[in-house]
Design a protein around this motif. Structure first.
Motif, PDB file in Angstrom:
ATOM      1  N   SER A   1      30.085  27.699  36.341  1.00  8.56           N
ATOM      2  CA  SER A   1      29.312  28.329  37.410  1.00  8.56           C
ATOM      3  C   SER A   1      29.963  29.645  37.776  1.00  8.56           C
ATOM      4  CB  SER A   1      29.243  27.419  38.635  1.00  8.56           C
ATOM      5  OG  SER A   1      30.496  27.377  39.294  1.00  8.56           O
ATOM      6  N   LEU A   2      29.228  30.482  38.490  1.00  4.65           N
ATOM      7  CA  LEU A   2      29.743  31.794  38.866  1.00  4.65           C
ATOM      8  C   LEU A   2      30.965  31.704  39.760  1.00  4.65           C
ATOM      9  CD1 LEU A   2      26.411  33.718  39.554  1.00  4.65           C
ATOM     10  CD2 LEU A   2      28.003  34.119  37.677  1.00  4.65           C
ATOM     11  N   THR A   3      31.125  30.575  40.458  1.00  5.23           N
ATOM     12  CA  THR A   3      32.261  30.425  41.377  1.00  5.23           C
ATOM     13  C   THR A   3      33.448  29.703  40.756  1.00  5.23           C
ATOM     14  OG1 THR A   3      31.260  28.412  42.268  1.00  5.23           O
ATOM     15  CG2 THR A   3      30.787  30.484  43.418  1.00  5.23           C
ATOM     16  N   ASP A   4      33.318  29.245  39.505  1.00  6.01           N
ATOM     17  CA  ASP A   4      34.444  28.592  38.837  1.00  6.01           C
ATOM     18  C   ASP A   4      35.594  29.574  38.652  1.00  6.01           C
ATOM     19  OD1 ASP A   4      33.114  26.219  38.661  1.00  6.01           O
ATOM     20  OD2 ASP A   4      32.653  26.350  36.521  1.00  6.01           O
ATOM     21  N   LYS A   5      36.798  29.037  38.504  1.00  6.89           N
ATOM     22  CA  LYS A   5      37.983  29.862  38.265  1.00  6.89           C
ATOM     23  C   LYS A   5      38.426  29.719  36.809  1.00  6.89           C
ATOM     24  CE  LYS A   5      38.680  31.344  42.523  1.00  6.89           C
ATOM     25  NZ  LYS A   5      39.847  30.859  43.297  1.00  6.89           N
ATOM     26  N   ILE A   6      38.770  30.828  36.195  1.00  8.09           N
ATOM     27  CA  ILE A   6      39.321  30.862  34.833  1.00  8.09           C
ATOM     28  C   ILE A   6      40.786  31.252  34.936  1.00  8.09           C
ATOM     29  CG2 ILE A   6      39.246  32.043  32.598  1.00  8.09           C
ATOM     30  CD1 ILE A   6      36.256  32.448  33.015  1.00  8.09           C
ATOM     31  N   THR A   7      41.649  30.497  34.267  1.00  9.96           N
ATOM     32  CA  THR A   7      43.090  30.738  34.329  1.00  9.96           C
ATOM     33  C   THR A   7      43.548  31.565  33.131  1.00  9.96           C
ATOM     34  OG1 THR A   7      43.438  28.648  35.492  1.00  9.96           O
ATOM     35  CG2 THR A   7      45.358  29.649  34.439  1.00  9.96           C
ATOM     36  N   PHE A   8      44.407  32.540  33.384  1.00 11.38           N
ATOM     37  CA  PHE A   8      44.973  33.364  32.311  1.00 11.38           C
ATOM     38  C   PHE A   8      46.132  32.615  31.663  1.00 11.38           C
ATOM     39  CE2 PHE A   8      42.962  36.532  34.994  1.00 11.38           C
ATOM     40  CZ  PHE A   8      42.411  37.422  34.073  1.00 11.38           C
ATOM     41  N   SER A   9      46.017  32.343  30.375  1.00 20.45           N
ATOM     42  CA  SER A   9      47.136  31.793  29.626  1.00 20.45           C
ATOM     43  C   SER A   9      48.138  32.907  29.337  1.00 20.45           C
ATOM     44  CB  SER A   9      46.638  31.203  28.303  1.00 20.45           C
ATOM     45  OG  SER A   9      46.166  32.244  27.453  1.00 20.45           O
ATOM     46  N   ALA A  10      49.285  32.543  28.810  1.00 19.48           N
ATOM     47  CA  ALA A  10      50.266  33.561  28.418  1.00 19.48           C
ATOM     48  C   ALA A  10      49.682  34.456  27.326  1.00 19.48           C
ATOM     49  CB  ALA A  10      51.552  32.891  27.933  1.00 19.48           C
ATOM     50  N   ASN A  11      48.908  33.853  26.427  1.00 18.66           N
ATOM     51  CA  ASN A  11      48.271  34.622  25.357  1.00 18.66           C
ATOM     52  C   ASN A  11      47.289  35.636  25.927  1.00 18.66           C
ATOM     53  OD1 ASN A  11      47.406  35.238  22.592  1.00 18.66           O
ATOM     54  ND2 ASN A  11      45.549  34.111  23.109  1.00 18.66           N
TER      55      ASN A  11
ATOM     56  N   ASN B   1      40.638  43.449  28.299  1.00 18.11           N
ATOM     57  CA  ASN B   1      40.949  42.613  27.140  1.00 18.11           C
ATOM     58  C   ASN B   1      41.552  41.274  27.536  1.00 18.11           C
ATOM     59  OD1 ASN B   1      40.120  44.630  25.279  1.00 18.11           O
ATOM     60  ND2 ASN B   1      42.054  45.698  25.612  1.00 18.11           N
ATOM     61  N   ASP B   2      42.381  41.254  28.580  1.00 15.38           N
ATOM     62  CA  ASP B   2      42.973  39.984  29.002  1.00 15.38           C
ATOM     63  C   ASP B   2      41.906  39.036  29.531  1.00 15.38           C
ATOM     64  OD1 ASP B   2      42.551  41.628  31.207  1.00 15.38           O
ATOM     65  OD2 ASP B   2      44.569  41.402  32.039  1.00 15.38           O
ATOM     66  N   VAL B   3      40.899  39.580  30.207  1.00 20.30           N
ATOM     67  CA  VAL B   3      39.803  38.747  30.713  1.00 20.30           C
ATOM     68  C   VAL B   3      38.964  38.209  29.557  1.00 20.30           C
ATOM     69  CG1 VAL B   3      37.709  38.725  32.124  1.00 20.30           C
ATOM     70  CG2 VAL B   3      39.738  39.965  32.911  1.00 20.30           C
ATOM     71  N   ALA B   4      38.696  39.037  28.555  1.00 19.79           N
ATOM     72  CA  ALA B   4      37.909  38.588  27.411  1.00 19.79           C
ATOM     73  C   ALA B   4      38.573  37.404  26.723  1.00 19.79           C
ATOM     74  CB  ALA B   4      37.719  39.735  26.422  1.00 19.79           C
ATOM     75  N   THR B   5      39.881  37.489  26.513  1.00 19.61           N
ATOM     76  CA  THR B   5      40.594  36.382  25.871  1.00 19.61           C
ATOM     77  C   THR B   5      40.586  35.149  26.755  1.00 19.61           C
ATOM     78  OG1 THR B   5      42.014  37.870  24.604  1.00 19.61           O
ATOM     79  CG2 THR B   5      42.820  35.637  24.947  1.00 19.61           C
ATOM     80  N   ALA B   6      40.776  35.326  28.061  1.00 20.86           N
ATOM     81  CA  ALA B   6      40.762  34.191  28.984  1.00 20.86           C
ATOM     82  C   ALA B   6      39.403  33.493  28.972  1.00 20.86           C
ATOM     83  CB  ALA B   6      41.107  34.658  30.399  1.00 20.86           C
ATOM     84  N   VAL B   7      38.330  34.276  28.946  1.00 24.56           N
ATOM     85  CA  VAL B   7      36.985  33.697  28.878  1.00 24.56           C
ATOM     86  C   VAL B   7      36.797  32.952  27.564  1.00 24.56           C
ATOM     87  CG1 VAL B   7      34.523  34.260  28.679  1.00 24.56           C
ATOM     88  CG2 VAL B   7      35.914  35.351  30.448  1.00 24.56           C
ATOM     89  N   GLY B   8      37.235  33.570  26.473  1.00 26.25           N
ATOM     90  CA  GLY B   8      37.106  32.927  25.167  1.00 26.25           C
ATOM     91  C   GLY B   8      37.845  31.608  25.092  1.00 26.25           C
TER      92      GLY B   8
ATOM     93  N   PRO C   1      50.492  35.339  33.511  1.00 24.79           N
ATOM     94  CA  PRO C   1      50.169  33.953  33.164  1.00 24.79           C
ATOM     95  C   PRO C   1      50.056  33.092  34.416  1.00 24.79           C
ATOM     96  CG  PRO C   1      51.881  34.791  31.716  1.00 24.79           C
ATOM     97  CD  PRO C   1      51.689  35.822  32.792  1.00 24.79           C
ATOM     98  N   GLY C   2      48.981  32.313  34.487  1.00 22.36           N
ATOM     99  CA  GLY C   2      48.766  31.471  35.653  1.00 22.36           C
ATOM    100  C   GLY C   2      47.839  32.080  36.684  1.00 22.36           C
ATOM    101  N   TYR C   3      47.621  33.408  36.616  1.00 19.49           N
ATOM    102  CA  TYR C   3      46.641  34.023  37.505  1.00 19.49           C
ATOM    103  C   TYR C   3      45.266  33.419  37.209  1.00 19.49           C
ATOM    104  CZ  TYR C   3      49.474  37.979  39.281  1.00 19.49           C
ATOM    105  OH  TYR C   3      50.406  38.766  39.920  1.00 19.49           O
ATOM    106  N   THR C   4      44.392  33.432  38.210  1.00 12.00           N
ATOM    107  CA  THR C   4      43.028  32.978  38.001  1.00 12.00           C
ATOM    108  C   THR C   4      42.052  34.087  38.360  1.00 12.00           C
ATOM    109  OG1 THR C   4      42.831  32.056  40.241  1.00 12.00           O
ATOM    110  CG2 THR C   4      43.620  30.574  38.491  1.00 12.00           C
ATOM    111  N   ILE C   5      40.844  33.973  37.828  1.00 12.25           N
ATOM    112  CA  ILE C   5      39.790  34.932  38.128  1.00 12.25           C
ATOM    113  C   ILE C   5      38.476  34.182  38.209  1.00 12.25           C
ATOM    114  CG2 ILE C   5      39.384  35.503  35.684  1.00 12.25           C
ATOM    115  CD1 ILE C   5      38.798  38.395  36.609  1.00 12.25           C
ATOM    116  N   GLN C   6      37.693  34.475  39.222  1.00 11.18           N
ATOM    117  CA  GLN C   6      36.392  33.834  39.376  1.00 11.18           C
ATOM    118  C   GLN C   6      35.454  34.312  38.269  1.00 11.18           C
ATOM    119  OE1 GLN C   6      33.804  34.610  42.965  1.00 11.18           O
ATOM    120  NE2 GLN C   6      34.516  32.542  43.509  1.00 11.18           N
ATOM    121  N   VAL C   7      34.567  33.433  37.813  1.00  8.73           N
ATOM    122  CA  VAL C   7      33.682  33.760  36.701  1.00  8.73           C
ATOM    123  C   VAL C   7      32.881  35.031  36.983  1.00  8.73           C
ATOM    124  CG1 VAL C   7      31.611  33.010  35.454  1.00  8.73           C
ATOM    125  CG2 VAL C   7      33.519  31.420  35.784  1.00  8.73           C
ATOM    126  N   GLU C   8      32.351  35.170  38.185  1.00 14.71           N
ATOM    127  CA  GLU C   8      31.562  36.370  38.481  1.00 14.71           C
ATOM    128  C   GLU C   8      32.423  37.626  38.406  1.00 14.71           C
ATOM    129  OE1 GLU C   8      27.970  37.726  41.355  1.00 14.71           O
ATOM    130  OE2 GLU C   8      29.589  36.594  42.321  1.00 14.71           O
TER     131      GLU C   8
END
Length: 468
Positions: A93-103, A135-142, A116-123
């Protein structure tokens, strides 16, 4: 020649204490890289374009539309398509959180400098991909959608085939250099139309010009939004092998067109070419007789969503703020550790230590005359406007410089150069590259008049390897 080569490798030997056999092979491979690394050794990026009617699928103009090249950050359009699919299916959902891995957090700029460990809301992630081209967001989404970057790239390629993008292969979610990641202007137009057709509810995101993350405001790279009446999306892209790329969607007089320009020699020339092509296309009613993709799902006869989008008033871009830079950041190269080097083969070791990609150097997308997007060594100059102990102040200083002297620096490349200090900390130098020597000197004169410290510096072609 060998003496020069030894000098060039001199900094490597004390730092990594490589075995003699590796050093010997490095010398041979380095000579090959030096030959390939000159401005004359790079194949000129493919210059290609296509303009299509989004409702009928008719091709209004085209040039090299089916020639293979590199998508750069246009890749993120597919990352977004996959994310929109996941939202519509209820997986996220748009309000879900995505976590940044070290990669993901380790991806080079352009990025959000996430840890690493930061989060970002889907929207917010959607806006970061569209506006910042992070680029870091693209990898986190992937990773969030596919479990791993490799699996997500496989999913992206499968989706591309299903949409009719028969000449496109994805190897990552962001578009940074990969010799196997290929596309064509036609395939990018297919993707642009597919986003309009299949995900019209999310199209408004492509017209946004600003967003904020963790207190930092970012502005769009897409200047055509404010330069061409009716333009309301989509995405820019750049790596050295592809040149400057752009997909644009625009609405005028009840018609919606999608245009693709690949291989521009600069952001400004790319934008001008797109505007010229779109302006001409809106004046003609009959195309080339070609359709976007024959027999592809929903291509020549798009779903009702396209007609709805075409009938709707063009979205008005948010007010543009010239105080925020729109140039992309070049990657900050981190030195490889000895343990990492021991695990690499010789060619990869060389690339890791010298920041020269053999695959990138050898890639020849077509048979056009060889050249570099910076038009040779004369554009390997830049300016330095400060050095800081933290990344963000350096970034802001470079952004301020580009906004202060827009006539000289607006289309240059921001580079935050990181180096270690004696006490174990880091020093971040705020630099802007991609200038002639004269332009760099003029920029420094202008900046000093504005009470900004400035130093002319000379770089090399590797500063241009980034995805925007």
């Amino acid at each position: 020649m060998l003496r020069s080569l030894a000098g060039g490798l001199g900094w490597i030997l004390p730092r990594f204490r490589l075995p003699v056999r590796i050093v010997a092979v490095l010398a041979l491979v380095s000579m090959a890289v030096l030959a390939l690394g000159s401005p004359e050794a790079y194949a000129k990026p493919v210059a290609a374009s296509i303009i299509v009617d989004a409702e009928t699928g008719e091709v209004l103009s085209r040039s090299n539309a089916d020639t293979l090249t590199y998508p750069a950050s246009l890749t993120k359009m597919m990352t977004l398509y996959m994310l929109f699919d996941a939202i519509d299916s209820g997986k996220v959902s748009l309000t879900d959180k995505i976590t940044f891995s070290a990669n993901a957090a380790g991806e080079p700029a352009t990025n959000l400098n996430a840890k690493p460990g930061y989060t970002i809301q889907v929207e917010t992630a959607i806006l970061a991909l569209v506006i910042r081209s992070a680029n870091d967001v693209a990898t986190a989404v992937g990773e969030h959608l596919g479990g791993s970057e490799k699996e997500f790239a496989r999913m992206m390629t499968a989706k591309a085939r299903a949409l009719g993008m028969k000449n496109t292969t994805f190897r990552n979610a962001h578009g940074l250099p990969n010799a196997d990641q290929r596309t064509t202007a036609r395939d990018m137009a297919v993707l642009g139309v597919a986003l309009l057709r299949d995900h019209p509810d999310y199209y408004d995101y492509f017209s946004r010009s600003k967003f904020s993350y963790r207190g930092v405001s970012y502005a769009t790279h897409n200047r055509v939004l404010r330069k061409f009446t009716g333009a309301d999306g989509m995405k820019t892209g750049y790596i050295r092998a592809s040149g400057f790329n752009l997909v644009t969607s625009a609405h005028r007089d009840g018609r919606r067109l999608v245009g693709v320009v690949l291989g521009g020699s600069s952001a400004a020339s790319r934008d001008k070419h797109m505007i010229d092509l779109m302006a001409k296309a809106f004046k003609i009613q009959q195309g080339t007789g070609d359709v976007l993709v024959a027999k592809a799902p929903g291509s020549a006869g798009p779903a009702k969503a396209i007609a709805v989008a075409a009938a709707a008033p063009a979205a008005q871009p948010a007010t543009y703020d010239d105080s925020v830079a729109v140039a992309a950041l070049a990657p900050v190269v981190k030195p490889a550790t000895q343990e990492e080097l021991d695990d690499l083969d010789t060619a990869t070791t060389l690339a890791a230590m010298t920041s020269v990609s053999l695959a990138s150097a050898q890639a020849k997308p077509d048979d056009q005359a060889v050249a570099n997007v910076w038009d040779g060594q004369d554009r390997f100059y830049g300016v330095q406007v400060g050095a800081y102990s933290k990344y963000n102040p350096a970034q802001k200083a470079a952004q301020k410089a580009t906004a202060t002297v827009p006539n000289l620096l607006a289309d240059a490349r921001i580079v935050i150069d990181q180096s270690k200090t004696g006490n174990g900390g880091s020093l971040y130098r705020a630099r802007v590259f991609g200038l002639t020597k004269d332009a760099a000197e003029d920029a420094c004169v202008a900046l000093k008049k504005k009470r900004t410290d400035c130093l002319v510096i000379q770089g090399d072609s590797n500063v241009a390897q980034t995805a925007q």
